[in-house]
Write an enzyme that holds these catalytic residues in place. Structure first.
Site, short mmCIF file in Angstrom:
data_model
loop_
_atom_site.label_atom_id
_atom_site.label_comp_id
_atom_site.label_asym_id
_atom_site.label_seq_id
_atom_site.Cartn_x
_atom_site.Cartn_y
_atom_site.Cartn_z
N HIS A 21 0.82 -1.18 0.00
CA HIS A 21 0.04 0.28 -0.34
C HIS A 21 1.04 1.48 -0.02
O HIS A 21 0.83 2.00 -1.02
CB HIS A 21 -1.05 0.25 1.26
CG HIS A 21 -1.78 1.10 1.74
ND1 HIS A 21 -3.03 0.84 1.29
CD2 HIS A 21 -1.50 2.36 1.42
CE1 HIS A 21 -3.34 2.09 1.20
NE2 HIS A 21 -2.03 3.08 1.35
N GLU A 22 1.48 0.93 0.93
CA GLU A 22 2.56 2.73 0.76
C GLU A 22 3.02 2.49 -0.37
O GLU A 22 4.00 3.37 -0.46
CB GLU A 22 3.39 2.35 2.11
CG GLU A 22 2.85 2.79 3.87
CD GLU A 22 1.67 3.17 3.75
OE1 GLU A 22 2.00 4.44 2.98
OE2 GLU A 22 0.55 3.61 3.70
N HIS A 25 2.32 4.59 -3.20
CA HIS A 25 2.15 6.12 -2.40
C HIS A 25 3.53 6.34 -3.17
O HIS A 25 3.40 7.52 -3.44
CB HIS A 25 1.59 6.29 -0.74
CG HIS A 25 0.39 5.63 -1.17
ND1 HIS A 25 -0.87 6.60 -1.45
CD2 HIS A 25 -0.16 5.47 0.23
CE1 HIS A 25 -1.57 6.42 -0.62
NE2 HIS A 25 -1.71 5.78 0.28
#
Length: 426
Positions: A21-22, A25
Site C-alpha cells: 500500500h505504502e 504512494h
C-alpha cells in the site's frame, strides 16, 4: 505447522499488505517528482531506521498501518528567519548544508547573520559577513541541520501541493490501487493452487475441520479422501454425505477414508448445530479438482474480487446502520489471531485470507473518513471543481482530528479484543 512459523507468517501478512500500500504512494509520488521524506511501516516510536537516497525508511512500534510523508503535505518543521545566525557549508559554489546550532563546533563553514533567504523558489541565502552582504546559491538537495537532525530542503517544484491535481490524486489513489492489484493476484494464485471442480467428480476430500467440533477430536485429517460413509459409497456427492450424517443424529458415523494410499475407518458421532438446525460433524469437503486454465484463473479471481467487495460493503452497512455490537468489531489483535489460525491451516488458506485483507485495506482507505486516502481525494476533487485548493491549515486540522479519532477507536477495539481473548470468547 510450527508455532514459530505461524507467527512469522502472521507478521509477514501484515508487512506485505501494508508495504504494498505504502509503496504505491511512494512510487507515484517519486514519479511525479515529489520529495518523499519518510516511508514508514507502523506508527509511534522508531524501531529501525535507514536512509536511502532522499527517503528515510522506518519500522515503527505500533503495527497499525503505515505512512509516506511527502514534502509540502504538512508545514515544514525547520525554519530559518532573517536576523538568525547560521553556518553554511559550500561546495562547487552552492550551499549543501545549513547549520542552525552548535555553530562554534563547525569547521570549514561560512558563518554570518541571515539578511535574506528563499529555500523554495529562488534557492538563495544572503549573509551579513562582518558588514559585507554576500549572496550564496543553495543546492536543491541541501540539508538543514538542527539538534543533530538533518532535513532536506523542499523547493516548490518538489512539494506535493505544486503538482497537478491528476498527479496528486494518483499519488494518493495508488496505495489502495496496489492493494486491489495484490488481492487480485493472490486470488488468482489461490485458483491455481486449488484448481477448479471437475464436472463429474468421483472423489471427495476432507477440507477444513472446525475447532471444538466432533471431527476435531477424531483421526480425520485435511486432505483425506472420503470414499464411503456408513458403508455407502459417495463418490463426489457432498450432499449425500451431509444427508447420511444428519440422519444418523446421535449415532456414530463411520467414515471410510484413504490417506497416502492406505485405507482407514474413522467413527464420529454428530452433534446438533443450532444455527443450521441439523446434525453435523464439523468438516468441510473439498471437491475433486483439475488445473485451472489461464482464462478460468482470470475470471474466477475477478468473481472473488466482486463477491468479497460486496461482503465488505455489507459489513460497512451494518456499522453505519448500527446493526452490530462492539464485540463484533475486531481490531489488530483479533485480525492477528484470525491470521494465525489461517496460517496454521496451510499456505492456501493463508493466501486466500491475505487477499481478503488486502482488498479490505484498499476499500477501507477509500472511505471518506478524515485522515484516510478517500478523504484526501475528496479535498483534491474539491480543488479541481472550484479551481483553488482548500486552506491547507483547515485540511490539516480535519485530517488530524480524523487520525486522532481512528487511533481512539483502535485503542477501544484492541482493548475489547484482548478482553475477549482473556475471557476465552474468541
Amino acid at each position: 505447522m510450527e508455532t514459530i512459523q505461524v507467527v512469522f507468517l502472521t507478521v509477514l501478512v501484515f508487512f506485505v499488505i501494508v508495504t504494498i500500500h505504502e509503496w504505491g504512494h511512494y512510487y507515484f509520488a517519486k514519479r511525479a517528482g515529489i520529495l518523499v521524506r519518510e516511508f514508514a511501516i507502523g506508527f509511534g516510536p522508531k524501531l529501525f531506521s535507514i536512509k536511502r537516497g532522499e527517503t528515510r525508511f522506518t519500522l515503527r512500534l505500533v503495527p497499525a498501518g503505515g505512512f509516506v510523508r511527502m514534502a509540502g503535505e504538512d508545514p515544514e518543521i525547520v525554519d530559518v528567519s532573517e536576523g538568525q545566525t547560521v553556518a553554511l557549508r559550500v561546495k562547487d559554489d552552492k550551499v549543501t548544508r545549513i547549520y542552525l546550532d552548535r555553530l562554534d563546533e563547525r569547521s570549514g563553514v561560512v558563518r554570518g547573520e541571515v539578511t535574506a533567504i528563499d529555500l523554495e523558489r529562488d534557492l538563495f541565502v544572503s549573509l551579513d559577513l562582518d558588514g559585507e552582504i554576500e549572496r550564496f546559491r543553495v543546492h536543491p538537495q541541501a540539508l538543514m541541520i538542527s539538534k543533530g537532525k538533518e532535513t532536506q530542503i523542499a523547493p516548490i517544484d518538489r512539494q506535493f501541493g505544486s503538482k497537478s491535481v491528476g498527479a496528486r490524486a494518483m499519488a494518493i489513489f495508488a496505495g489502495p490501487m496496489m492493494n486491489f492489484i495484490l488481492a487480485f493476484v493472490l486470488f488468482a494464485v489461490c485458483v491455481q493452487m486449488a484448481g477448479v471442480p471437475k464436472e463429474n467428480p468421483d472423489k471427495l476430500f476432507v477440507g477444513s475441520i472446525t475447532d471444538k467440533s466432533p471431527a476435531s477430536g477424531s483421526d480425520l485429517k485435511r486432505g483425506d479422501t472420503i470414499f464411503a460413509v456408513n458403508g455407502t459409497p459417495i463418490g463426489g456427492n457432498f450432499k449425500l454425505m451431509v444427508d447420511i450424517i444428519n440422519k444418523s443424529k446421535d449415532t456414530a458415523v463411520k467414515f471410510d477414508i484413504i490417506r497416502e494410499g492406505v485405507k482407514h475407518s474413522v467413527n464420529i458421532t454428530p452433534a446438533f448445530d443450532k444455527e443450521s438446525q441439523s446434525y453435523r460433524v464439523g468438516i468441510s469437503a473439498d471437491p475433486q479438482t483439475r488445473p485451472a486454465t489461464f482464462m478460468e484463473t482470470f475470471t474466477i479471481a475477478g468473481k472473488q474480487m466482486k463477491v468479497w467487495t460486496i461482503n465488505i460493503f455489507e459489513g460497512f452497512k451494518k456499522i453505519i446502520t448500527a446493526q452490530f455490537k462492539l464485540s463484533d468489531i475486531g481490531g489488530p489483535v483479533r485480525t492477528a489471531q484470525y491470521t494465525s489460525q489461517f496460517a496454521a491451516e496451510g499456505i492456501d488458506k493463508l493466501t486466500f485470507w491475505t487477499a481478503i485483507l488486502s482488498l479490505y485495506l484498499g476499500i477501507f482507505n477509500l472511505m471518506p473518513i478524515p485522515a484516510l486516502d478517500g478523504s484526501r481525494l475528496i479535498f483534491i476533487g474539491i480543488e479541481a471543481v472550484r479551481g483553488r485548493p482548500v486552506n491547507p491549515n483547515r485540511e490539516s486540522m480535519v485530517h488530524f482530528i480524523g487520525f486522532a479519532l481512528i487511533m481512539l477507536l483502535m485503542v477501544v477495539v484492541t482493548f475489547n479484543d484482548i478482553l475477549l481473548l482473556v475471557r476465552g470468547e474468541q
